[in-house]
Design an enzyme around this catalytic site. Sequence first.
Site, PDB file in Angstrom:
ATOM      1  N   ARG A   1      13.407  -4.552  17.269  1.00 16.08           N
ATOM      2  CA  ARG A   1      14.472  -3.796  16.584  1.00 16.08           C
ATOM      3  C   ARG A   1      15.580  -3.372  17.553  1.00 16.08           C
ATOM      4  O   ARG A   1      16.739  -3.319  17.187  1.00 16.08           O
ATOM      5  CB  ARG A   1      13.881  -2.536  15.936  1.00 16.08           C
ATOM      6  CG  ARG A   1      12.860  -2.823  14.830  1.00 16.08           C
ATOM      7  CD  ARG A   1      13.493  -2.664  13.462  1.00 16.08           C
ATOM      8  NE  ARG A   1      12.552  -2.869  12.393  1.00 16.08           N
ATOM      9  CZ  ARG A   1      11.963  -1.881  11.721  1.00 16.08           C
ATOM     10  NH1 ARG A   1      12.234  -0.618  12.019  1.00 16.08           N
ATOM     11  NH2 ARG A   1      11.140  -2.143  10.747  1.00 16.08           N
TER      12      ARG A   1
ATOM     13  N   ASP B   1      19.214  10.403   3.084  1.00 11.46           N
ATOM     14  CA  ASP B   1      18.423   9.613   4.027  1.00 11.46           C
ATOM     15  C   ASP B   1      18.998   9.831   5.422  1.00 11.46           C
ATOM     16  O   ASP B   1      20.163  10.197   5.586  1.00 11.46           O
ATOM     17  CB  ASP B   1      18.433   8.120   3.678  1.00 11.46           C
ATOM     18  CG  ASP B   1      17.247   7.384   4.278  1.00 11.46           C
ATOM     19  OD1 ASP B   1      16.231   7.198   3.575  1.00 11.46           O
ATOM     20  OD2 ASP B   1      17.307   7.017   5.472  1.00 11.46           O
TER      21      ASP B   1
HETATM   22  C1  LIG Z   1       9.882   3.652   3.349  1.00 11.85           C
HETATM   23  S1  LIG Z   1      11.388   4.451   2.960  1.00 11.85           S
HETATM   24  C2  LIG Z   1      10.983   5.206   1.403  1.00 11.85           C
HETATM   25  C3  LIG Z   1      12.034   4.974   0.367  1.00 11.85           C
HETATM   26  C4  LIG Z   1      11.713   5.497  -1.023  1.00 11.85           C
HETATM   27  N1  LIG Z   1      11.489   6.920  -0.997  1.00 11.85           N
HETATM   28  C5  LIG Z   1      10.538   4.782  -1.619  1.00 11.85           C
HETATM   29  O1  LIG Z   1       9.456   5.353  -1.713  1.00 11.85           O
HETATM   30  O2  LIG Z   1      10.685   3.622  -2.004  1.00 11.85           O
HETATM   31  C6  LIG Z   1      11.382   5.858   4.095  1.00 11.85           C
HETATM   32  C7  LIG Z   1      12.774   6.419   4.314  1.00 11.85           C
HETATM   33  O3  LIG Z   1      12.641   7.676   5.007  1.00 11.85           O
HETATM   34  C8  LIG Z   1      13.757   7.819   5.870  1.00 11.85           C
HETATM   35  N2  LIG Z   1      13.464   8.810   6.929  1.00 11.85           N
HETATM   36  C9  LIG Z   1      12.608   8.670   7.965  1.00 11.85           C
HETATM   37  N3  LIG Z   1      12.651   9.769   8.752  1.00 11.85           N
HETATM   38  C10 LIG Z   1      13.533  10.613   8.184  1.00 11.85           C
HETATM   39  C11 LIG Z   1      14.007  11.903   8.532  1.00 11.85           C
HETATM   40  N4  LIG Z   1      13.571  12.552   9.628  1.00 11.85           N
HETATM   41  N5  LIG Z   1      14.927  12.490   7.736  1.00 11.85           N
HETATM   42  C12 LIG Z   1      15.358  11.856   6.624  1.00 11.85           C
HETATM   43  N6  LIG Z   1      14.957  10.623   6.233  1.00 11.85           N
HETATM   44  C13 LIG Z   1      14.050  10.000   7.017  1.00 11.85           C
HETATM   45  C14 LIG Z   1      13.984   6.408   6.416  1.00 11.85           C
HETATM   46  O4  LIG Z   1      15.289   6.209   6.889  1.00 11.85           O
HETATM   47  C15 LIG Z   1      13.640   5.538   5.192  1.00 11.85           C
HETATM   48  O5  LIG Z   1      14.781   5.094   4.505  1.00 11.85           O
END
Ligand SMILES: C[S@@+](CC[C@H](N)C(=O)[O-])C[C@H]1O[C@@H](n2cnc3c(N)ncnc32)[C@H](O)[C@@H]1O
Length: 290
Positions: free
Chosen positions: A51, A162
Amino acid sequence: MMQAVAEKFEPFPGISAQVYSRADFEAVRSIVYDVAGIVLPPGKATLVYSRLAPLVRNSGKQTFANYIDTIKADEGERRKAINALTTNHTFFYRERHHFDHLANEVRPALLAKAKAGHPVRIWSAGCSTGEELYSLALTLLGPDKGEAAPFLRGDVIILATDLADHAVAGATAAKYEMDALKDVPAELVRPWVKQVGTEAHIAPEVCGMIRVKRLNFLGPWPMQRPFDIIFCRNVMIYFDQPTKDTLVTRFIDQLIPGGHLYIGHSERVCGPKQDKMSLVGGTIYRKDEA
Ligand SMILES: C[S@@+](CC[C@H](N)C(=O)[O-])C[C@H]1O[C@@H](n2cnc3c(N)ncnc32)[C@H](O)[C@@H]1O
C-alpha cells in the site's frame, strides 16, 4: 532471545531490508495506531509494503525509513499514508437484516417524527464510499415518493463520515456501477436512482438530506444534535479493546433515549455504558429510555 533478535532484523521475503525493514513496519504501525486507532497485526507487514510503496516512490524517497521521516514531519503526507492504509471494503445492503429492521421496526416512528416537524438524525459512521449510507437513505425513504415527502421536506439529516479522503469523495459523488445495486430491492431503486449508461446516480433529492464529512473517530465530534440511529459497522474490528470501549461509549452518549445502534456481525457493544443498551436484533441495540 537470540532468535527473537534475529527475527527482528530478518528481511521480508522478496523485499530488501535496506528498502523496507521490520523496524519500518513497526514505525508505520505505531503512527497508524496513534493517528487512527487502527491496529496493524504483524501479518499485515507485506500489505503495508504494497500500500505504501507507490507513495514512497512518488515522494522520491529511496527507502521506507526516509519516507517515514517525511510522514512524521509532514501532516499532508501522513494523511495520504493513513488513507492508503485504511480498508474500505463495503457493499450495498450489506447485512440485509439491518435494513429490514430499520424499514419495519424503526422507520414508522421516524416518519411520524418527521411528519410532526421534529428533527430526525442518522449517522453512517465509517461510511467508506457510501454504499451503506445510500442503502440507509433508500430504506428510510421507502418505495413511495408521496409517503417519503415528510423526510425530504422535514428537518432530516443523514450524516456520513469517514477518515479516508478517497472514501469521503466516493460517498459525496453518489455514483456507482448499476451492478453494485443488485441486492437493493428494485422498489427502492426505481424512485431514487437514475440509471445513466451503466451507472447508478443517486437522485439529487436524496443527496439533499445527506452531509458527508471527513471525521476521525479519535478526534472531537462537532455534532450538535443527538442521533436517532447510528450505523457503525465493520469499523471496530480494526481497533483494540480500549479504543472500542471509548468509541461505543461515545456512540451511546450521542444517541437519543430509544435510539438504535447497528454494528457489524462480528462486533459487540462494550465499555462502561453497555448496560444502557438492549439487544433487539442481530447486532442491533436500542438505548434504554432515560
Ligand atoms: C470496512 S469499512 C466499513 C464500511 C461500512 N461501514 C460497511 O460496513 O460496509 C471501514 C471504514 O472505517 C474507516 N475508518 C477506519 N478508522 C477510522 C477512524 N479512526 N475514524 C473514522 N473512520 C475510520 C475506514 O476508512 C473505512 O472506510
